[in-house]
Design a protein around this motif. Sequence first.
Motif, PDB file in Angstrom:
ATOM      1  N   VAL A   1      -7.824  -5.497   3.165  1.00 32.24           N
ATOM      2  CA  VAL A   1      -6.759  -4.618   3.646  1.00 32.24           C
ATOM      3  C   VAL A   1      -7.399  -3.475   4.433  1.00 32.24           C
ATOM      4  CG1 VAL A   1      -4.784  -3.208   2.963  1.00 32.24           C
ATOM      5  CG2 VAL A   1      -5.415  -5.215   1.597  1.00 32.24           C
ATOM      6  N   ASP A   2      -7.022  -3.353   5.710  1.00 31.79           N
ATOM      7  CA  ASP A   2      -7.638  -2.355   6.586  1.00 31.79           C
ATOM      8  C   ASP A   2      -6.628  -1.276   6.957  1.00 31.79           C
ATOM      9  OD1 ASP A   2      -8.914  -0.947   8.737  1.00 31.79           O
ATOM     10  OD2 ASP A   2     -10.228  -2.679   9.025  1.00 31.79           O
ATOM     11  N   LEU A   3      -6.806  -0.081   6.363  1.00 29.56           N
ATOM     12  CA  LEU A   3      -5.906   1.039   6.628  1.00 29.56           C
ATOM     13  C   LEU A   3      -6.013   1.522   8.070  1.00 29.56           C
ATOM     14  CD1 LEU A   3      -5.246   4.065   4.325  1.00 29.56           C
ATOM     15  CD2 LEU A   3      -5.978   4.490   6.673  1.00 29.56           C
ATOM     16  N   GLY A   4      -7.199   1.433   8.650  1.00 27.39           N
ATOM     17  CA  GLY A   4      -7.416   1.967   9.994  1.00 27.39           C
ATOM     18  C   GLY A   4      -6.815   1.144  11.099  1.00 27.39           C
ATOM     19  N   THR A   5      -6.668  -0.172  10.895  1.00 27.19           N
ATOM     20  CA  THR A   5      -6.195  -1.061  11.957  1.00 27.19           C
ATOM     21  C   THR A   5      -4.837  -1.683  11.668  1.00 27.19           C
ATOM     22  OG1 THR A   5      -7.310  -3.009  11.038  1.00 27.19           O
ATOM     23  CG2 THR A   5      -8.583  -1.622  12.532  1.00 27.19           C
ATOM     24  N   ASP A   6      -4.213  -1.318  10.527  1.00 29.35           N
ATOM     25  CA  ASP A   6      -2.909  -1.879  10.141  1.00 29.35           C
ATOM     26  C   ASP A   6      -2.958  -3.404  10.067  1.00 29.35           C
ATOM     27  OD1 ASP A   6      -1.537   0.621  10.006  1.00 29.35           O
ATOM     28  OD2 ASP A   6      -1.371   0.643  12.188  1.00 29.35           O
ATOM     29  N   GLU A   7      -3.981  -3.920   9.383  1.00 35.09           N
ATOM     30  CA  GLU A   7      -4.163  -5.364   9.304  1.00 35.09           C
ATOM     31  C   GLU A   7      -4.579  -5.802   7.904  1.00 35.09           C
ATOM     32  OE1 GLU A   7      -5.930  -6.417  13.730  1.00 35.09           O
ATOM     33  OE2 GLU A   7      -7.282  -5.705  12.161  1.00 35.09           O
ATOM     34  N   ILE A   8      -4.291  -7.062   7.614  1.00 35.35           N
ATOM     35  CA  ILE A   8      -4.927  -7.769   6.509  1.00 35.35           C
ATOM     36  C   ILE A   8      -5.767  -8.864   7.143  1.00 35.35           C
ATOM     37  CG2 ILE A   8      -4.615  -9.147   4.428  1.00 35.35           C
ATOM     38  CD1 ILE A   8      -1.860  -7.831   4.113  1.00 35.35           C
ATOM     39  N   ARG A   9      -7.077  -8.760   6.987  1.00 39.62           N
ATOM     40  CA  ARG A   9      -7.986  -9.767   7.538  1.00 39.62           C
ATOM     41  C   ARG A   9      -8.488 -10.654   6.395  1.00 39.62           C
ATOM     42  NH1 ARG A   9     -10.104  -9.438  12.633  1.00 39.62           N
ATOM     43  NH2 ARG A   9      -9.295  -7.724  13.899  1.00 39.62           N
TER      44      ARG A   9
ATOM     45  N   PRO B   1      -2.023   0.321   5.604  1.00 38.71           N
ATOM     46  CA  PRO B   1      -2.058  -0.448   4.349  1.00 38.71           C
ATOM     47  C   PRO B   1      -3.278  -0.093   3.509  1.00 38.71           C
ATOM     48  CG  PRO B   1      -2.712  -1.832   6.193  1.00 38.71           C
ATOM     49  CD  PRO B   1      -2.196  -0.551   6.782  1.00 38.71           C
ATOM     50  N   ARG B   2      -3.046   0.050   2.209  1.00 39.06           N
ATOM     51  CA  ARG B   2      -4.100   0.476   1.292  1.00 39.06           C
ATOM     52  C   ARG B   2      -4.427  -0.603   0.258  1.00 39.06           C
ATOM     53  NH1 ARG B   2      -5.856   5.630  -1.021  1.00 39.06           N
ATOM     54  NH2 ARG B   2      -6.475   5.362  -3.201  1.00 39.06           N
ATOM     55  N   GLN B   3      -3.387  -1.221  -0.303  1.00 33.64           N
ATOM     56  CA  GLN B   3      -3.597  -2.209  -1.356  1.00 33.64           C
ATOM     57  C   GLN B   3      -2.664  -3.403  -1.182  1.00 33.64           C
ATOM     58  OE1 GLN B   3      -3.339  -0.418  -5.251  1.00 33.64           O
ATOM     59  NE2 GLN B   3      -5.382   0.433  -5.098  1.00 33.64           N
ATOM     60  N   LEU B   4      -3.161  -4.558  -1.601  1.00 39.17           N
ATOM     61  CA  LEU B   4      -2.396  -5.808  -1.606  1.00 39.17           C
ATOM     62  C   LEU B   4      -2.420  -6.360  -3.021  1.00 39.17           C
ATOM     63  CD1 LEU B   4      -1.156  -8.430  -0.199  1.00 39.17           C
ATOM     64  CD2 LEU B   4      -3.535  -9.203   0.006  1.00 39.17           C
ATOM     65  N   VAL B   5      -1.226  -6.636  -3.577  1.00 44.01           N
ATOM     66  CA  VAL B   5      -1.133  -7.190  -4.924  1.00 44.01           C
ATOM     67  C   VAL B   5      -0.209  -8.400  -4.875  1.00 44.01           C
ATOM     68  CG1 VAL B   5      -0.519  -6.771  -7.326  1.00 44.01           C
ATOM     69  CG2 VAL B   5      -1.489  -4.912  -5.954  1.00 44.01           C
ATOM     70  N   ARG B   6      -0.744  -9.575  -5.207  1.00 45.26           N
ATOM     71  CA  ARG B   6       0.072 -10.788  -5.208  1.00 45.26           C
ATOM     72  C   ARG B   6       0.991 -10.816  -6.423  1.00 45.26           C
ATOM     73  NH1 ARG B   6      -4.737 -12.881  -2.865  1.00 45.26           N
ATOM     74  NH2 ARG B   6      -4.343 -14.109  -0.968  1.00 45.26           N
ATOM     75  N   ILE B   7       2.183 -11.383  -6.248  1.00 43.59           N
ATOM     76  CA  ILE B   7       3.127 -11.575  -7.341  1.00 43.59           C
ATOM     77  C   ILE B   7       2.797 -12.908  -7.996  1.00 43.59           C
ATOM     78  CG2 ILE B   7       5.552 -11.792  -7.998  1.00 43.59           C
ATOM     79  CD1 ILE B   7       6.242 -10.244  -5.441  1.00 43.59           C
ATOM     80  N   PRO B   8       2.402 -12.903  -9.259  1.00 44.36           N
ATOM     81  CA  PRO B   8       1.996 -14.144  -9.917  1.00 44.36           C
ATOM     82  C   PRO B   8       3.074 -15.229  -9.835  1.00 44.36           C
ATOM     83  CG  PRO B   8       1.461 -12.263 -11.296  1.00 44.36           C
ATOM     84  CD  PRO B   8       2.303 -11.734 -10.173  1.00 44.36           C
ATOM     85  N   GLY B   9       2.632 -16.461  -9.557  1.00 40.63           N
ATOM     86  CA  GLY B   9       3.542 -17.598  -9.541  1.00 40.63           C
ATOM     87  C   GLY B   9       4.439 -17.688  -8.331  1.00 40.63           C
TER      88      GLY B   9
ATOM     89  N   TYR C   1       2.950  -7.613  -2.628  1.00 35.43           N
ATOM     90  CA  TYR C   1       3.335  -6.270  -2.211  1.00 35.43           C
ATOM     91  C   TYR C   1       2.138  -5.585  -1.557  1.00 35.43           C
ATOM     92  CZ  TYR C   1       7.293  -6.985  -5.388  1.00 35.43           C
ATOM     93  OH  TYR C   1       8.394  -7.482  -6.021  1.00 35.43           O
ATOM     94  N   VAL C   2       2.427  -4.762  -0.555  1.00 35.87           N
ATOM     95  CA  VAL C   2       1.398  -3.972   0.122  1.00 35.87           C
ATOM     96  C   VAL C   2       1.782  -2.503   0.023  1.00 35.87           C
ATOM     97  CG1 VAL C   2       0.204  -3.505   2.290  1.00 35.87           C
ATOM     98  CG2 VAL C   2       0.890  -5.844   1.739  1.00 35.87           C
ATOM     99  N   ALA C   3       0.904  -1.703  -0.571  1.00 35.50           N
ATOM    100  CA  ALA C   3       1.109  -0.258  -0.624  1.00 35.50           C
ATOM    101  C   ALA C   3       0.622   0.344   0.686  1.00 35.50           C
ATOM    102  CB  ALA C   3       0.352   0.346  -1.798  1.00 35.50           C
ATOM    103  N   CYS C   4       1.519   1.013   1.411  1.00 35.67           N
ATOM    104  CA  CYS C   4       1.168   1.587   2.711  1.00 35.67           C
ATOM    105  C   CYS C   4       1.002   3.094   2.569  1.00 35.67           C
ATOM    106  CB  CYS C   4       2.250   1.262   3.729  1.00 35.67           C
ATOM    107  SG  CYS C   4       2.350  -0.503   4.107  1.00 35.67           S
ATOM    108  N   GLU C   5      -0.238   3.536   2.688  1.00 36.13           N
ATOM    109  CA  GLU C   5      -0.580   4.929   2.427  1.00 36.13           C
ATOM    110  C   GLU C   5       0.049   5.883   3.429  1.00 36.13           C
ATOM    111  OE1 GLU C   5      -4.627   7.655   2.344  1.00 36.13           O
ATOM    112  OE2 GLU C   5      -4.635   5.708   1.366  1.00 36.13           O
ATOM    113  N   LEU C   6       0.037   5.526   4.695  1.00 41.23           N
ATOM    114  CA  LEU C   6       0.447   6.463   5.731  1.00 41.23           C
ATOM    115  C   LEU C   6       1.948   6.496   5.959  1.00 41.23           C
ATOM    116  CD1 LEU C   6      -2.413   5.931   8.347  1.00 41.23           C
ATOM    117  CD2 LEU C   6      -2.325   7.459   6.368  1.00 41.23           C
ATOM    118  N   SER C   7       2.628   5.368   5.809  1.00 41.45           N
ATOM    119  CA  SER C   7       4.078   5.338   6.023  1.00 41.45           C
ATOM    120  C   SER C   7       4.863   5.554   4.742  1.00 41.45           C
ATOM    121  CB  SER C   7       4.487   4.011   6.662  1.00 41.45           C
ATOM    122  OG  SER C   7       4.127   2.912   5.838  1.00 41.45           O
TER     123      SER C   7
END
Length: 335
Positions: A162-170, A194-202, A207-213
Amino acid sequence: MTDVVLVGCYTAEMGGKGSGIATFRRDSAGGLTWESTLVLRSPSWLVKHPTLPVLYATDETDEGAVSSVSLVDGEPSLLDEEVPSGGAHPCHLAVTPDGRFLLCANYTGGSLAVFGLSREGRITGRTDLVQHSGTGPNSARQESAHVHMAVPNADGSVVSAVDLGTDEIRSYTLSSEGTLSPLAVSKLPPGSGPRQLVRIPGSDLAYVACELSSEVLTVRETSPGAFEVVASTPATHGAFEGENIVAQLEILGSEVYLSNRGADCITSFAGSPLAAVADQPCGAHPRHFAMADGTCYVAAQSDDTITAFPLGQLGKAEVVKYPTGSPSFVLPLDL
């Protein structure tokens, strides 16, 4: 029942007041008593090996390093000399499910590092380092790439950075030798940070926590490592005027929890589509939090305290405070 709560912190090198990894003994009622401190430089993020009594800690400084810590005797002790992280200010660590590799996100360095782990959990050396590049529309916070998290999938074959600087998930494929190969790039809303990515089990959702927005994005994984935005949810239940910077995102059963710095609360979410349910005051600048036996423990960094409250009374719970310098991470453990 959880025996101890380990607390990472920021030390003087990063303008903090902490001194290392603090061990707090936890009683049957959930209360904490300080027991000891392992002196380290800014161990801001901690992660335990999935099967071994070994802990890994970031050294979030200009130089950047990773420390390995033994938990064999029930009290943290340094296992080996720290190793360079490959970039400035490492801020997140994760261990692959098979325990073979340690992933390290270097925030200011804008890179993702992979380290091999021995059968005893010792760091054997860096196996790869991938450098990100790019910018975002927020000139103050997105002047370059800022890798904030690296998430392995269930079998460890895919790593999503998760890359906060480029608004991407690589996303990358991770080989059996610990090398990364580009797999997919997912663009997120410009300026979201974007700061964190957490998958929903199953499910194929996350979900992606977006720090700046100041929002939580619901995303769908359309193919391994590729994500598309499904919905957006404001980060707090109540209206908040002023800057709010989200931090930690957790899923516990059907509930979702997020720490908000500015609003200074833990917000709970539920339902589909996701909606905020309650805001629980928790101290100033809550960087990280964790749950144990029905109690939420929060690293209130700017208050120099761990705060605690029962999850069953979210929004109106009484908060208990435990002093400690510049806490950044809380890790409940059975030792």
